[in-house]
Motif scaffolding. Sequence first.
Motif, PDB file in Angstrom:
ATOM      1  N   SER A 180      33.813 -35.110  22.975  1.00 17.66           N
ATOM      2  CA  SER A 180      34.815 -36.158  23.098  1.00 17.66           C
ATOM      3  C   SER A 180      35.243 -36.715  21.751  1.00 17.66           C
ATOM      4  CB  SER A 180      34.279 -37.316  23.947  1.00 17.66           C
ATOM      5  OG  SER A 180      34.026 -36.891  25.263  1.00 17.66           O
ATOM      6  N   ALA A 181      36.553 -36.854  21.587  1.00 17.39           N
ATOM      7  CA  ALA A 181      37.126 -37.548  20.441  1.00 17.39           C
ATOM      8  C   ALA A 181      37.510 -38.958  20.879  1.00 17.39           C
ATOM      9  CB  ALA A 181      38.346 -36.800  19.922  1.00 17.39           C
ATOM     10  N   ALA A 182      37.908 -39.771  19.920  1.00 14.38           N
ATOM     11  CA  ALA A 182      38.313 -41.141  20.227  1.00 14.38           C
ATOM     12  C   ALA A 182      39.485 -41.154  21.194  1.00 14.38           C
ATOM     13  CB  ALA A 182      38.691 -41.863  18.941  1.00 14.38           C
ATOM     14  N   ILE A 196      37.898 -33.320  20.680  1.00 21.42           N
ATOM     15  CA  ILE A 196      39.236 -33.431  21.251  1.00 21.42           C
ATOM     16  C   ILE A 196      39.235 -34.519  22.316  1.00 21.42           C
ATOM     17  CG2 ILE A 196      38.819 -31.647  23.014  1.00 21.42           C
ATOM     18  CD1 ILE A 196      41.769 -30.738  22.548  1.00 21.42           C
ATOM     19  N   ASP A 197      40.363 -35.186  22.464  1.00 20.48           N
ATOM     20  CA  ASP A 197      40.514 -36.231  23.471  1.00 20.48           C
ATOM     21  C   ASP A 197      40.661 -35.586  24.845  1.00 20.48           C
ATOM     22  OD1 ASP A 197      41.181 -38.434  24.995  1.00 20.48           O
ATOM     23  OD2 ASP A 197      43.021 -38.908  23.914  1.00 20.48           O
ATOM     24  N   ALA A 198      39.861 -36.009  25.793  1.00 17.50           N
ATOM     25  CA  ALA A 198      39.898 -35.437  27.142  1.00 17.50           C
ATOM     26  C   ALA A 198      41.285 -35.545  27.767  1.00 17.50           C
ATOM     27  CB  ALA A 198      38.872 -36.133  28.034  1.00 17.50           C
ATOM     28  N   GLU A 199      42.007 -36.620  27.458  1.00 16.90           N
ATOM     29  CA  GLU A 199      43.330 -36.804  28.058  1.00 16.90           C
ATOM     30  C   GLU A 199      44.306 -35.741  27.566  1.00 16.90           C
ATOM     31  OE1 GLU A 199      43.965 -38.844  30.558  1.00 16.90           O
ATOM     32  OE2 GLU A 199      41.828 -39.356  30.455  1.00 16.90           O
ATOM     33  N   ALA A 200      44.133 -35.288  26.331  1.00 20.63           N
ATOM     34  CA  ALA A 200      44.992 -34.229  25.807  1.00 20.63           C
ATOM     35  C   ALA A 200      44.739 -32.923  26.549  1.00 20.63           C
ATOM     36  CB  ALA A 200      44.748 -34.046  24.310  1.00 20.63           C
ATOM     37  N   VAL A 201      43.472 -32.661  26.853  1.00 20.87           N
ATOM     38  CA  VAL A 201      43.116 -31.457  27.607  1.00 20.87           C
ATOM     39  C   VAL A 201      43.703 -31.533  29.018  1.00 20.87           C
ATOM     40  CG1 VAL A 201      41.225 -30.077  28.545  1.00 20.87           C
ATOM     41  CG2 VAL A 201      41.027 -31.085  26.263  1.00 20.87           C
ATOM     42  N   VAL A 220      27.891 -37.804  29.115  1.00 21.38           N
ATOM     43  CA  VAL A 220      28.377 -38.974  28.373  1.00 21.38           C
ATOM     44  C   VAL A 220      27.245 -39.568  27.539  1.00 21.38           C
ATOM     45  CG1 VAL A 220      29.164 -41.370  28.624  1.00 21.38           C
ATOM     46  CG2 VAL A 220      30.241 -39.540  29.954  1.00 21.38           C
ATOM     47  N   ASN A 221      27.543 -39.903  26.292  1.00 22.64           N
ATOM     48  CA  ASN A 221      26.593 -40.602  25.426  1.00 22.64           C
ATOM     49  C   ASN A 221      27.320 -41.773  24.783  1.00 22.64           C
ATOM     50  OD1 ASN A 221      24.748 -41.579  23.617  1.00 22.64           O
ATOM     51  ND2 ASN A 221      24.615 -39.713  22.373  1.00 22.64           N
ATOM     52  N   LYS A 222      27.114 -42.957  25.329  1.00 19.33           N
ATOM     53  CA  LYS A 222      27.844 -44.130  24.868  1.00 19.33           C
ATOM     54  C   LYS A 222      27.439 -44.581  23.471  1.00 19.33           C
ATOM     55  CE  LYS A 222      28.908 -45.853  29.497  1.00 19.33           C
ATOM     56  NZ  LYS A 222      28.802 -46.987  30.451  1.00 19.33           N
ATOM     57  N   THR A 223      26.332 -44.053  22.948  1.00 19.42           N
ATOM     58  CA  THR A 223      25.929 -44.418  21.590  1.00 19.42           C
ATOM     59  C   THR A 223      26.670 -43.587  20.536  1.00 19.42           C
ATOM     60  OG1 THR A 223      24.073 -42.842  21.466  1.00 19.42           O
ATOM     61  CG2 THR A 223      23.633 -44.998  22.444  1.00 19.42           C
ATOM     62  N   ASP A 224      27.364 -42.565  20.968  1.00 26.52           N
ATOM     63  CA  ASP A 224      28.149 -41.731  20.051  1.00 26.52           C
ATOM     64  C   ASP A 224      29.466 -42.450  19.759  1.00 26.52           C
ATOM     65  OD1 ASP A 224      29.479 -39.771  18.638  1.00 26.52           O
ATOM     66  OD2 ASP A 224      29.619 -38.358  20.320  1.00 26.52           O
ATOM     67  N   THR A 225      29.711 -42.767  18.499  1.00 30.21           N
ATOM     68  CA  THR A 225      30.940 -43.480  18.125  1.00 30.21           C
ATOM     69  C   THR A 225      32.158 -42.560  18.081  1.00 30.21           C
ATOM     70  OG1 THR A 225      30.561 -43.120  15.761  1.00 30.21           O
ATOM     71  CG2 THR A 225      29.589 -45.115  16.758  1.00 30.21           C
ATOM     72  N   ARG A 226      31.938 -41.250  18.183  1.00 32.52           N
ATOM     73  CA  ARG A 226      33.002 -40.233  18.148  1.00 32.52           C
ATOM     74  C   ARG A 226      33.696 -40.169  16.798  1.00 32.52           C
ATOM     75  NH1 ARG A 226      36.226 -41.289  23.907  1.00 32.52           N
ATOM     76  NH2 ARG A 226      34.396 -41.438  25.260  1.00 32.52           N
ATOM     77  N   ASP A 240      28.811 -37.227  22.674  1.00 32.40           N
ATOM     78  CA  ASP A 240      29.453 -37.638  23.918  1.00 32.40           C
ATOM     79  C   ASP A 240      30.375 -36.492  24.333  1.00 32.40           C
ATOM     80  OD1 ASP A 240      30.259 -39.393  25.981  1.00 32.40           O
ATOM     81  OD2 ASP A 240      32.028 -39.971  24.833  1.00 32.40           O
ATOM     82  N   GLN A 241      30.231 -36.013  25.565  1.00 31.87           N
ATOM     83  CA  GLN A 241      31.019 -34.870  26.020  1.00 31.87           C
ATOM     84  C   GLN A 241      31.658 -35.152  27.376  1.00 31.87           C
ATOM     85  OE1 GLN A 241      28.661 -31.099  25.552  1.00 31.87           O
ATOM     86  NE2 GLN A 241      27.255 -32.444  24.442  1.00 31.87           N
ATOM     87  N   PHE A 242      32.815 -34.569  27.582  1.00 29.67           N
ATOM     88  CA  PHE A 242      33.487 -34.677  28.879  1.00 29.67           C
ATOM     89  C   PHE A 242      33.397 -33.337  29.597  1.00 29.67           C
ATOM     90  CE2 PHE A 242      36.829 -33.574  25.786  1.00 29.67           C
ATOM     91  CZ  PHE A 242      37.410 -32.452  26.383  1.00 29.67           C
TER      92      PHE A 242
END
Length: 250
Positions: A180-182, A196-201, A220-226, A240-242
């Motif tokens: 996951s990207a920001a 990459i942003d999941a919404e772009a995919v 999901v890893n909420k501690t990852d700031t991306r 953090d992965q989608f």
Amino acid sequence: MSRHTLLRTTSGLFAAVGFGVAALALAVPVQPATAQVAAVDPGRPATDKAQDASRKPGMMVKFARIQRGDTVVELLPGEGYFTRIFSNAVGPKGKVIAAAPGESDAMKALAAESARKNVELFAGSFDSVGPAGAADVVWTSRNYHDLKGSKAPADATERMNKAAFAALKPGGYYVVLDHSAAAGSGTRDCDTLHRIDAEAVKAEVLAAGFVLDGESPMLVNKTDTRTASVFDASIKGRTDQFVLRFKKPG
């Protein structure tokens, strides 16, 4: 050779050499494809098993709705981590088609294992990733962002998504997993951070004719700031992965 080294150094990524299928020789345990069993195989290498806690392979098999007897097309299988998992999950009457740019060192090593006869190599192109209408599931893991990088053709993902659509049976599933990207960053970090942003995919895959069928929070890893590269020691292996599941209508 790592997945990213392979992708960055292989000219054109998928070499357009046509429909070249070569059977790999690997063992297929007769086991049900459950979340508990799919990740357990005494024949899998220790390097694969060491990744199980973070990659949750059994849960991924369940999310992808892979069943015994299915045909799974795996796009850019890297070192074969999920190739082995899917081989176990589909069983001896199923098939895993590993669509890769030629025979990588990792795939050659995989072929040296004993008797996993339900795995085949497919030397395809961006426009063909497997026999038309044959797949129950098309899967790609941590690869989509590479195909948006500066060394990939500008239309690589558009062509790959169309090829995935063509390879699937009506009602089949296309699963995309990536770092996951920001939010809102689109493809900005594909080269630099390998994210990459999941919404772009989603936007691109939906444009290919798919419908969004499900999303999983399992990686999901909420501690990852991306904000760090996926190879940075501070986050490597814990990004953090989608995980997105799309469906071919029909």
